[in-house]
Enzyme design. Structure first.
Site, PDB file in Angstrom:
ATOM      1  N   ALA A 204     -34.122  26.625  -4.170  1.00 12.42           N
ATOM      2  CA  ALA A 204     -35.418  27.219  -3.827  1.00 12.42           C
ATOM      3  C   ALA A 204     -35.298  28.157  -2.636  1.00 12.42           C
ATOM      4  O   ALA A 204     -35.916  29.239  -2.619  1.00 12.42           O
ATOM      5  CB  ALA A 204     -36.434  26.123  -3.531  1.00 12.42           C
TER       6      ALA A 204
ATOM      7  N   GLU B 246     -41.475  23.497  -7.225  1.00 14.18           N
ATOM      8  CA  GLU B 246     -41.552  22.041  -7.395  1.00 14.18           C
ATOM      9  C   GLU B 246     -40.135  21.523  -7.239  1.00 14.18           C
ATOM     10  O   GLU B 246     -39.290  21.725  -8.112  1.00 14.18           O
ATOM     11  CB  GLU B 246     -42.142  21.694  -8.765  1.00 14.18           C
ATOM     12  CG  GLU B 246     -42.611  20.244  -8.869  1.00 14.18           C
ATOM     13  CD  GLU B 246     -41.475  19.287  -9.159  1.00 14.18           C
ATOM     14  OE1 GLU B 246     -41.071  18.550  -8.217  1.00 14.18           O
ATOM     15  OE2 GLU B 246     -40.990  19.258 -10.282  1.00 14.18           O
TER      16      GLU B 246
ATOM     17  N   THR C  81     -33.846  21.907  -3.470  1.00 12.89           N
ATOM     18  CA  THR C  81     -34.304  22.646  -2.295  1.00 12.89           C
ATOM     19  C   THR C  81     -33.383  23.815  -1.967  1.00 12.89           C
ATOM     20  O   THR C  81     -33.852  24.913  -1.629  1.00 12.89           O
ATOM     21  CB  THR C  81     -34.421  21.693  -1.098  1.00 12.89           C
ATOM     22  OG1 THR C  81     -35.345  20.651  -1.427  1.00 12.89           O
ATOM     23  CG2 THR C  81     -34.912  22.420   0.134  1.00 12.89           C
TER      24      THR C  81
ATOM     25  N   GLY D 125     -36.563  22.635  -9.342  1.00 14.69           N
ATOM     26  CA  GLY D 125     -35.150  22.552  -9.004  1.00 14.69           C
ATOM     27  C   GLY D 125     -34.934  21.933  -7.645  1.00 14.69           C
ATOM     28  O   GLY D 125     -35.824  21.311  -7.075  1.00 14.69           O
TER      29      GLY D 125
END
Length: 492
Positions: free
Chosen positions: A242, A259, A239, A237
């Protein structure tokens, strides 16, 4: 005019898939599936509830703790995963059609990514697991030990709409091979492909509780990320998402593998002939309309060759055809989500305001009055401090940046918070390896604009941590245990 394909037979449209079987939802409701190519409703599906998420997390936890999966030999797990691979491959035609309807991916793109690359990736993962050393005896100065890779537990695999099938080989099957139970969380924009995947999982006949599939939205996903019964989150996905995942899982120190996105540079050296650069770099820049994490969205070219490159790529961009994804005469369909089209449009406008100029594209195609379309866009006079050079578009927008010499090009390439992929085009192999060693990214392609997804793949910096693919991608889902057989630091 080309006719939209009919919706294939898809199981469980009004159900949820928990612990390996279809079930009635615990409070979810039906939502529309809208085709991004014409904004028509093609189906209604059950939207999973938080209660469904709790049931799936409990099933995964119990299956790991008390079921046979984590205690089976890797050879036996590989045999079950082979059955899953067989079942997915039987459905590839259906999956590619479903992906077209839910995400606008032309059939040719699905055949390349899913039928071609995907098949190789999951078959390679199974072969790697069969050959991997999950136990290894070692002797050293302080004693003799057995090193064991043990499954980490229940895994929440968060997938994206740009690769719901191929990510089975990059993330889900490796976790299963490692001995983990997996709650697959496809994007809410993947409700059709996810149900075909669930159907394949049911056919593969995993032990009870090992695999669930919930194509849920933000609230349910955040609940799962925070769930005490989830031991690891493996995310593909953006940043910002994340960062939210890390914060929500930090209190229990859950393992994360991330990732993420990129702003991947492609350096064209002065000795690289454009006739060999164009074919691969065009694909690397425009594949799936830039909705690819490794999109080469910054093209770095010397001041001496700048106009030559602009002319060549501008002509190539203008030749690209955008239209209905089921029309075999077009190169690209729509973007998969309306917010993606709107983001690309807004970022191009801001780039213009900052001094960039549109060489090709930069608009919605005039002949498409419905759907989330945006023309592949090439920008010139881009400098690396512009938003368009620093932030991921996740759409078909490419900036061309001038450099003075290769040292300057490497500085530009590294002047980014991202570090996922990159390319160097040159006729000199020594120059290629020198540049590759100096670029701060998880992957560097020489005279190419792709990555190998049978070898370890992942990012530097804010492009994430952890690795997918290869044996490293399997061991990402394990803890390493030391069993001391003799000796100790106490005897040193």
């Amino acid at each position: 005019m080309a006719v939209r394909p009919a919706l294939p037979t898809i199981p469980g449209l009004d159900k949820v898939f928990i612990g390996g079987r279809w079930q009635e939802s615990r409070g979810g409701g039906l939502v529309d599936v809208i085709c991004p190519a014409d904004e028509e409703v093609v189906a209604q599906v059950m939207d999973p509830s938080i209660a469904d998420a709790d049931a799936a997390a409990l099933a995964a936890h119990q299956a790991f703790d008390t079921g046979p999966w984590a205690r089976m030999s890797v050879q036996d797990r590989a045999t079950v995963c082979e059955r899953l691979a067989d079942a997915i491959e039987k459905r590839l035609g259906l999956l590619n059609t479903a992906w077209l309807l839910e995400a606008g991916a032309p059939i040719a793109h699905g055949e390349m990514i899913n039928s071609g690359a995907g098949t190789m990736i999951w078959r390679n993962a199974i072969a790697q697991a069969r050959a991997a050393k999950f136990e290894e005896r070692r002797s050293g100065p302080l004693g003799e030990a057995v090193i064991i890779h043990e499954p980490i537990g229940s895994v929440l695999a968060v997938l994206t709409y740009n690769g719901p099938v191929v990510l089975m080989g990059m993330k889900v099957i490796p976790a299963l091979l490692a001995g983990c139970t997996v709650l697959i969380k496809p994007a809410p924009e993947s409700p059709l492909t996810s149900r075909l995947i669930a159907d394949a999982i049911e056919e593969a006949d995993f032990p009870e509780g090992v695999v669930s599939v919930l194509a849920a939205g933000t609230a349910v996903t955040q609940h799962l990320v925070e769930h005490p019964l989830i031991d690891m989150i493996a995310l593909t996905g953006g940043t910002a998402i994340a960062v939210d995942v890390v914060k929500r899982s930090a209190a229990r120190l859950a393992r994360t593998a991330l990732e993420l996105g990129g702003k991947s540079p492609a350096i064209i050296a002065d000795d690289a002939p454009l006739e060999t650069v164009l074919p691969t770099l065009m694909d690397g820049m425009t594949g799936f309309l830039g909705q690819v994490c490794v999109c080469r969205s910054r093209v770095l070219v010397s001041e001496r060759r700048y106009e030559e490159v602009i002319d060549a790529f501008g002509s190539a961009f203008r030749d690209l055809k955008v239209g209905l994804p089921w029309d075999s005469d077009v190169d690209f369909g729509p973007l998969a989500v309306k917010r993606g089209r709107d983001r690309a449009e807004a970022m191009v406008q801001r780039a213009r305001e900052q001094g960039a100029e549109v060489v090709a594209g930069g608009r919605r195609p005039a002949h498409m009055n419905r759907g989330w379309y945006y023309e592949p866009t090439l920008l010139r006079n881009v400098t690396n401090d512009m938003e368009i050079a620093q932030e991921e578009v996740f759409g078909p927008v490419i900036g061309v940046i001038a450099y003075r010499d290769l040292d300057h090009a490497i500085d530009i390439a590294n002047d980014s918070k991202f570090g996922l992929a990159s390319s160097i085009y040159t006729a000199d192999p020594d120059v290629a390896m020198n540049v590759a060693r100096r670029i701060r990214s998880g992957g560097v392609a020489v005279n190419n604009a792709g990555v190998s997804l049978t070898e370890p793949f992942g990012g530097f910096k804010q492009s994430g941590w952890g690795r997918e693919c290869g044996v490293e991608g399997i061991f990402e889902f394990t803890d390493t245990k030391q069993v001391l057989l003799s000796g100790s630091y106490l005897n040193a």
